[in-house]
Design an enzyme around this catalytic site. Structure first.
Site, PDB file in Angstrom:
ATOM      1  N   ASP A   1       0.847  -0.707  -0.418  1.00 50.74           N
ATOM      2  CA  ASP A   1      -0.124  -0.151   0.558  1.00 50.74           C
ATOM      3  C   ASP A   1       1.289   1.011   0.205  1.00 50.74           C
ATOM      4  O   ASP A   1       1.666   1.381   0.369  1.00 50.74           O
ATOM      5  CB  ASP A   1      -0.609  -0.135   1.595  1.00 50.74           C
ATOM      6  CG  ASP A   1      -2.157   1.045   0.749  1.00 50.74           C
ATOM      7  OD1 ASP A   1      -1.927   1.852   0.797  1.00 50.74           O
ATOM      8  OD2 ASP A   1      -3.199   0.413   1.200  1.00 50.74           O
TER       9      ASP A   1
ATOM     10  N   LYS B   1     -12.387   5.482  -5.205  1.00 55.11           N
ATOM     11  CA  LYS B   1     -13.281   4.953  -5.479  1.00 55.11           C
ATOM     12  C   LYS B   1     -14.893   5.763  -5.249  1.00 55.11           C
ATOM     13  O   LYS B   1     -15.466   5.089  -5.325  1.00 55.11           O
ATOM     14  CB  LYS B   1     -13.217   3.339  -4.794  1.00 55.11           C
ATOM     15  CG  LYS B   1     -13.453   4.106  -2.943  1.00 55.11           C
ATOM     16  CD  LYS B   1     -13.367   2.618  -1.578  1.00 55.11           C
ATOM     17  CE  LYS B   1     -14.072   3.554  -0.375  1.00 55.11           C
ATOM     18  NZ  LYS B   1     -13.935   2.662   0.263  1.00 55.11           N
TER      19      LYS B   1
ATOM     20  N   LYS C   1     -20.492  -0.743 -10.638  1.00 54.36           N
ATOM     21  CA  LYS C   1     -20.569   0.601 -11.724  1.00 54.36           C
ATOM     22  C   LYS C   1     -19.900   0.045 -12.479  1.00 54.36           C
ATOM     23  O   LYS C   1     -19.627   1.222 -14.089  1.00 54.36           O
ATOM     24  CB  LYS C   1     -19.920   1.891 -10.488  1.00 54.36           C
ATOM     25  CG  LYS C   1     -20.648   2.232  -8.966  1.00 54.36           C
ATOM     26  CD  LYS C   1     -19.684   3.479  -8.891  1.00 54.36           C
ATOM     27  CE  LYS C   1     -21.253   3.413  -7.533  1.00 54.36           C
ATOM     28  NZ  LYS C   1     -21.078   2.741  -6.465  1.00 54.36           N
TER      29      LYS C   1
ATOM     30  N   GLU D   1     -23.735   9.505 -11.620  1.00 53.19           N
ATOM     31  CA  GLU D   1     -24.160   8.796 -10.315  1.00 53.19           C
ATOM     32  C   GLU D   1     -25.623   8.826 -10.699  1.00 53.19           C
ATOM     33  O   GLU D   1     -25.749   9.304 -11.835  1.00 53.19           O
ATOM     34  CB  GLU D   1     -24.947   9.822  -9.100  1.00 53.19           C
ATOM     35  CG  GLU D   1     -25.170   8.950  -7.422  1.00 53.19           C
ATOM     36  CD  GLU D   1     -25.303   9.962  -6.422  1.00 53.19           C
ATOM     37  OE1 GLU D   1     -24.528   9.304  -5.488  1.00 53.19           O
ATOM     38  OE2 GLU D   1     -24.923  11.013  -6.870  1.00 53.19           O
TER      39      GLU D   1
END
Length: 586
Positions: free
Chosen positions: A314, A368, A410, A539
């Site tokens: 990470d 995200k 999505k 959205e």
């Protein structure tokens, strides 16, 4: 229960069983011979009873009958008791026929039966009296509750309440809509009414809490019942996940107030542990984005399968610190399996692959947040597309066996930067899988409850601040899953995927966001306003799991489907480029 109490109970059982042989023998003499025995025969009967009582105690101690191994009057204890009585009856009865005084054959045959009935009867009476006393104490001290559901789950809850000395509840009765169960006695209480009787029964029995004991109740039913009870000032407790009930591991502490996770209204994902262990145990596994909500939970679950090395990568050092602490109980960050690296840096990433040579890669690193990426689309492209391409190229160069790319719902019919970048990542994964004939797959799932930045955290913070709670539209819906089951799906996909596909979870019915917000507000006990802000650019009002025309196919897992993904070559995304990679043979 104190040691002295336990010892006294065991001594009482020994005394009961020993006395039962005298009572049984004398009862048989009275019933069979009308007490008309000669003095010598009476002497033989008393010797018979004493010998049987002594042997009963010895065998009882040897078989642990008096050691408290089984619950008093349980099937196990009564079974052992019957075996001991049979052995004692046969042994002493046969021996008694050779005694000078003699024992009537009827006594030798019937006395064991009478003694066994006395022993079992005494135990059942003791258990019944104990249950009555316990129920009376709980009735006075415990919080009165009604249990909705008189099936297996309801019986289990009732037994737990009755048997747990520290139980905070007292069952006043059961509610069930099946008319054939009316007045049914479940041991811990009777069925006293149906749903329409709830309000009146709660007032009559001074109940403030209802326990919903229907293991597979759907979200709509739970939500409607919760609203109904709340309007009457009653609290609703619900069961833990079904697999906890099925495995018999449920305790009263598993009961909890209805919360947003219960809105999922479906069975949680179960994992084929055998299939997973086959490709993780003894392997070098790399997790990108290991400091995030999904990456950290993935790492925790993978660690259980004993990989040869678990490499956590990470760019967030604090996230890595938290993940290492949760897995190993320490977070010194001084071991080579903790890797600080940005997947955008192709050369640095290549050095990581060259150093560790991973055999399995879980790619969870991503940006995200949809509205933020709409403002900064280049950032989404750099991480979600180019960063993923870096991971895929390194995995290709170093011969990684399996890659699991974590995607999102999505990516189906994408309308946002987030959706389009994640869809491209799926297409790149499919291209590498196709060209190398490898089991590289993408996993597509919806929103994750409790992940960083999720609506759960947002709403909770807004409620604690006094509001308002902001929602884009009163009709907006989303698919949700919990972090543990999301990660189980990701791991399972590595075992199920053939190559290049997107694995999609059957996430049940979508959840209305406003229902989740209202539930959190109710739980807080505050008067918080809900404000609707309107849909943001990119959205959707309602998310979908599949793109139009997707050829959805089943897998061996009942809650997982697969859809094909069109492969896209890296050159079509970025043009030709050169990444400094060490050859596979190095």
């Amino acid at each position: 229960m104190s040691a002295a109490t336990v010892r006294s109970q065991r001594l009482m059982l020994i005394a009961l069983d020993a006395t039962a042989w005298f009572v049984g023998a004398v009862a048989v003499v009275g019933a069979r011979y009308d007490f008309g025995l000669a003095a010598a025969q009476w002497e033989g009967v008393l010797i018979y009873a004493a010998a049987a009582a002594g042997l009963q105690v010895l065998l009882g101690l040897f078989t642990f009958l008096y050691r408290g191994v089984a619950r008093i009057a349980s099937f196990i204890e009564v079974g052992v008791l019957a075996l001991v009585v049979l052995v004692v009856g046969v042994a002493v009865g046969v021996a008694a026929q050779w005694w000078p005084a003699g024992v009537p054959l009827g006594v030798a045959v019937l006395a064991p039966v009478a003694a066994g009935v006395c022993m079992a009867g005494g135990r059942f009476v003791a258990r019944a009296l104990t249950a009555v006393g316990l129920r009376r104490r709980k009735h006075l001290a415990g919080e009165p509750v009604l249990i909705y559901g008189a099936g297996n789950a309801g019986r289990q809850i009732g037994r737990l309440v009755l048997s747990d000395l520290d139980s905070p509840y007292s069952v006043r009765g059961f509610i069930d809509d099946d008319p054939f169960k009316r007045h049914l006695n479940l041991g811990s209480g009777r069925v006293i009414g149906r749903r329409e009787d709830l309000a009146e029964l709660a007032r009559r029995h001074r109940v403030t809490t209802v326990i919903l004991a229907i293991a597979r109740a759907d979200a709509a039913f739970i939500r409607a019942l919760g609203d109904e009870l709340e309007s009457q000032g009653l609290r609703l407790l619900v069961l833990p996940p079904f697999h906890v009930i099925r495995q018999g591991r449920m305790t009263l502490s598993h009961l909890h107030e209805f919360d947003p996770a219960d809105l999922l209204g479906r069975t949680q994902v179960t994992t084929d542990v055998g299939a997973i262990a086959g490709y993780l145990t003894g392997k070098v596994v790399l997790v990108t984005g290991a400091g995030g909500s999904i990456g950290s939970e993935l790492a925790r679950q993978i660690h259980r399968f004993r990989p040869k090395e678990l490499v956590l990568l990470d760019r967030d050092e604090s996230g890595l610190h938290g993940t290492q602490l949760s897995i190993y109980g320490q977070a010194l960050l001084d071991s080579r399996d903790m890797v600080l690296c940005d997947i955008r840096d192709a050369d640095a990433l290549a050095r990581v692959f060259a150093d560790h040579r991973p055999e399995v890669v879980f790619h969870a690193a991503a940006l995200k947040h949809l509205p933020l990426l709409e403002q900064y689309p280049d950032e989404g492209w750099k991480t979600n597309v180019l960063g993923t391409l870096n991971v895929l190229e390194c995995a290709d160069a170093y011969g990684v066996e399996r890659v699991v790319n974590i995607s999102t719902d999505k990516a189906a019919d994408p309308t946002s930067v987030l959706g389009r970048t994640k869809r491209t990542a799926e297409e790149l994964t499919a291209w590498f899988a196709q060209t190398g004939q490898r089991r590289w797959v993408s996993v597509r799932f919806g929103n994750v409850l409790g992940s960083r930045g999720s609506v759960l955290h947002t709403f909770t913070a807004q409620i604690e601040a006094g509001g308002p709670v902001t929602i884009v539209d009163p009709e907006v819906t989303r698919y949700f899953m919990t972090i543990p089951e999301a990660c189980q799906l990701v791991i399972q996909a590595g075992a199920l995927g053939v190559g290049g596909e997107a694995m999609v979870l059957d996430m049940g019915e979508p959840v209305r966001i406003v229902d989740m917000a209202r539930q959190l507000i109710r739980k807080s006990g505050r008067d918080v306003e809900i404000v609707y802000t309107g849909l943001r650019p990119g959205e959707k009002l309602h998310e979908v799991l599949f793109s139009a025309g997707d050829g959805v196919r089943p897998t061996s897992h009942p809650l997982v489907s697969r859809v094909p993904v069109n492969p896209v070559a890296p050159a079509a995304v970025t043009g030709e480029r050169v990444v400094q990679l060490v050859p596979r043979s190095a």
